[in-house]
Scaffold this motif. Sequence first.
Motif, PDB file in Angstrom:
ATOM      1  N   LYS A 243       0.841  -1.211   0.000  1.00 24.54           N
ATOM      2  CA  LYS A 243       0.000   0.000   0.000  1.00 24.54           C
ATOM      3  C   LYS A 243       0.872   1.256   0.000  1.00 24.54           C
ATOM      4  CE  LYS A 243      -3.895  -2.341   2.183  1.00 24.54           C
ATOM      5  NZ  LYS A 243      -3.327  -3.559   2.744  1.00 24.54           N
ATOM      6  N   ILE A 244       1.864   1.254  -0.898  1.00 23.80           N
ATOM      7  CA  ILE A 244       2.700   2.447  -1.072  1.00 23.80           C
ATOM      8  C   ILE A 244       2.473   2.976  -2.491  1.00 23.80           C
ATOM      9  CG2 ILE A 244       4.476   1.768   0.617  1.00 23.80           C
ATOM     10  CD1 ILE A 244       6.231   0.829  -1.726  1.00 23.80           C
ATOM     11  N   PRO A 245       2.759   4.256  -2.746  1.00 24.11           N
ATOM     12  CA  PRO A 245       2.553   4.793  -4.097  1.00 24.11           C
ATOM     13  C   PRO A 245       3.389   4.014  -5.128  1.00 24.11           C
ATOM     14  CG  PRO A 245       3.048   6.563  -2.531  1.00 24.11           C
ATOM     15  CD  PRO A 245       3.254   5.277  -1.802  1.00 24.11           C
ATOM     16  N   GLY A 246       2.814   3.799  -6.297  1.00 25.18           N
ATOM     17  CA  GLY A 246       3.554   3.188  -7.404  1.00 25.18           C
ATOM     18  C   GLY A 246       3.349   1.686  -7.547  1.00 25.18           C
ATOM     19  N   GLU A 247       2.532   1.063  -6.671  1.00 25.12           N
ATOM     20  CA  GLU A 247       2.395  -0.400  -6.757  1.00 25.12           C
ATOM     21  C   GLU A 247       1.635  -0.851  -8.006  1.00 25.12           C
ATOM     22  OE1 GLU A 247       2.666  -2.783  -2.596  1.00 25.12           O
ATOM     23  OE2 GLU A 247       0.990  -1.403  -2.758  1.00 25.12           O
ATOM     24  N   ASN A 248       0.940   0.100  -8.665  1.00 31.87           N
ATOM     25  CA  ASN A 248       0.206  -0.292  -9.883  1.00 31.87           C
ATOM     26  C   ASN A 248       1.001  -0.007 -11.160  1.00 31.87           C
ATOM     27  OD1 ASN A 248       0.089   2.393  -9.626  1.00 31.87           O
ATOM     28  ND2 ASN A 248      -2.107   2.643 -10.013  1.00 31.87           N
ATOM     29  N   ASN A 340      13.539  -0.204   4.052  1.00 35.03           N
ATOM     30  CA  ASN A 340      12.099  -0.309   3.836  1.00 35.03           C
ATOM     31  C   ASN A 340      11.658   0.563   2.660  1.00 35.03           C
ATOM     32  OD1 ASN A 340       9.587  -1.341   4.544  1.00 35.03           O
ATOM     33  ND2 ASN A 340       9.055   0.476   5.739  1.00 35.03           N
ATOM     34  N   PRO A 341      11.006  -0.031   1.640  1.00 34.64           N
ATOM     35  CA  PRO A 341      10.531   0.784   0.518  1.00 34.64           C
ATOM     36  C   PRO A 341       9.382   1.691   0.955  1.00 34.64           C
ATOM     37  CG  PRO A 341      10.520  -1.546  -0.016  1.00 34.64           C
ATOM     38  CD  PRO A 341      10.732  -1.460   1.440  1.00 34.64           C
ATOM     39  N   VAL A 342       9.369   2.918   0.438  1.00 36.41           N
ATOM     40  CA  VAL A 342       8.264   3.826   0.762  1.00 36.41           C
ATOM     41  C   VAL A 342       7.528   4.275  -0.511  1.00 36.41           C
ATOM     42  CG1 VAL A 342       9.117   4.683   2.970  1.00 36.41           C
ATOM     43  CG2 VAL A 342       9.925   5.761   0.854  1.00 36.41           C
ATOM     44  N   GLU A 343       8.162   4.065  -1.672  1.00 34.35           N
ATOM     45  CA  GLU A 343       7.514   4.458  -2.928  1.00 34.35           C
ATOM     46  C   GLU A 343       8.173   3.716  -4.099  1.00 34.35           C
ATOM     47  OE1 GLU A 343       7.673   8.682  -3.622  1.00 34.35           O
ATOM     48  OE2 GLU A 343       6.622   8.522  -5.549  1.00 34.35           O
ATOM     49  N   LEU A 355      13.146   2.460  -6.832  1.00 32.30           N
ATOM     50  CA  LEU A 355      12.511   2.167  -5.546  1.00 32.30           C
ATOM     51  C   LEU A 355      13.056   3.163  -4.529  1.00 32.30           C
ATOM     52  CD1 LEU A 355      10.628  -0.028  -4.328  1.00 32.30           C
ATOM     53  CD2 LEU A 355      12.690  -1.269  -3.644  1.00 32.30           C
ATOM     54  N   ALA A 356      12.146   3.948  -3.939  1.00 32.86           N
ATOM     55  CA  ALA A 356      12.580   4.875  -2.882  1.00 32.86           C
ATOM     56  C   ALA A 356      12.449   4.146  -1.544  1.00 32.86           C
ATOM     57  CB  ALA A 356      11.697   6.118  -2.894  1.00 32.86           C
ATOM     58  N   CYS A 357      13.509   4.216  -0.742  1.00 35.18           N
ATOM     59  CA  CYS A 357      13.536   3.453   0.517  1.00 35.18           C
ATOM     60  C   CYS A 357      13.971   4.352   1.666  1.00 35.18           C
ATOM     61  CB  CYS A 357      14.546   2.308   0.435  1.00 35.18           C
ATOM     62  SG  CYS A 357      14.251   1.177  -0.912  1.00 35.18           S
TER      63      CYS A 357
END
Length: 483
Positions: A243-248, A340-343, A355-357
């Motif tokens: 449930k972080i931005p960009g998963e789609n 931990n990925p955030v976006e 991948l932003a972490c």
Amino acid sequence: MPNMSLKKVPIPEQDPQIRNRNFAEVAFGYTPEMAMEEATRCLQCKHKPCVAGCPVRVRIPEFIEKVAAGDFEQAYHIITSTNFLPAVCGRVCPQETQCEQVCVRAIKGESVAIGRLERFVADWYMENRKPRLEKAPAKNKKVAIVGSGPAGLTCASDLAQLGYDVTIFEAFHVPGGVLMYGIPEFRLPKVIVQEEIDNLRKLGVKIETNMVIGKILTLDELHDMGFEAIFIGTGAGLPSFMKIPGENLNGVYSSNEFLTRINLMKAYKFPEWDTPIKVGKRVAVVGGGNVAMDAARSAKRLGAEEVYIVYRRSEAELPARLEEVHHAQEEGIIFKLLTNPVEILGNEQGWVTGLACVEMELGEPDSSGRRRPIEKKDSRFELPMDTVIIAIGQSPNPLIKMTTPGLETQKWGGIVVDESTMATSKSGVYAGGDAVTGAATVILAMGAGKTAAEAIDTYLTSGVNPVSPEDEACVLGSQKEEY
Ligand code: FAD
Ligand code: SF4
């Protein structure tokens, strides 16, 4: 006099730099000489702690004694008196936290290589003997098994041997559950699982594939069709996301889709097989369990140049089997721990670019007993990536629950059962494996299938429904995260 070597007889393996480009099995297995030598390390302990450490109570010292004597056939019969899938368990069971963890030889040195010996015996038998199929006289009672993973296969096998008329209903076009669609060929060759399924068919078990129960037929309709008992072994195939931005974005996979395309649809043989898969040069797999290791090692084999495991805790908390972590490291998988990925970042065309972490540190233990990861302030950084695979856990699919009035489940979807019989809240309906416990292990799923088969036999013989969770609440398992 036992062989007092502190080390297991090593198992021959493919070279890591060769095997990380092919899907052939990593370990070759013991030769008869190696197996007999390893078997002489067993002390034949009177109190047999290894047997207590095995969820299906394989008579370990007894089979090892036969291996030491070169009587592999008898060793096989001892194992299969309690374990229906020895070639599978010998390869994928987490022996290091079960039988081998409590082996007396592990007090000083390495345990006896119980898993390798089990695999050797099963492989030897498959190569040299025909399975002995023993069946009780027909009972003329029909039982339906929903799902063909290790829980369903074990339940079906035990009931068919007792003389029941058993039909398995499987949603996929191929039976076997995670053994076929999840665990990669290089850890568990599919011919082995196929052979076990063929044996089941020889026992008279019918397997109906492409049958999504809850969509094509409901449990109540199965009952109306004359199935007097039903076992639900539908696993935990619903992937969790972060449930972080960009998963789609394009280039993001759930581990489930990624591994199913590779294992079941043979995407690594595209275009010879018609399912493609796109893997870029840089791949991030988010998660630290067996599923994450399988996805990362598969991505490397598909040609990715750099493959990262991104995990928010440290190496000590990785939930994957030690052997899998070790194999992944040997094959060149890069471990980005305490991260931990955030976006998930993308370009204008909608494809993954990175991948932003954030960096993490470990605090006090949380409810899972593992130290809680805490974000470090101002630690955000970006990793360029072409593909991101999410492997942070799975839960049971709600389809059956939604279409079965009276079937009690937990909030996260696990079916509620009575632990001693695997009876659900619905009369004549039993359940086991990951559908009850959440993502767990092959051997635990098999154990549940066995318990349910015994209870179904008692129910159909006596007509008395065993204690159900309505009478005696028992909740097994919990939602598990591989992250
Ligand atoms: P599954 O194996 O999930 O089988 C369930 C079956 O039910 C599937 O075939 C599914 O298609 C079918 N189904 C689902 N819904 C329906 C429906 N509505 N109608 C009909 N059929 C349905 N465990 C280990 O012990 N060692 C390992 O090394 C290991 N590695 C793993 C690697 C991966 C990638 C994964 C995903 C899991 C791994 N596990 C491992 C876990 C282990 O595979 C599972 O715990 C085990 O397979 C659970 O067995 P099961 O029979 O409950 O369910
Ligand atoms: Fe053999 Fe180890 Fe079991 Fe003892 S605990 S019987 S040494 S396998």
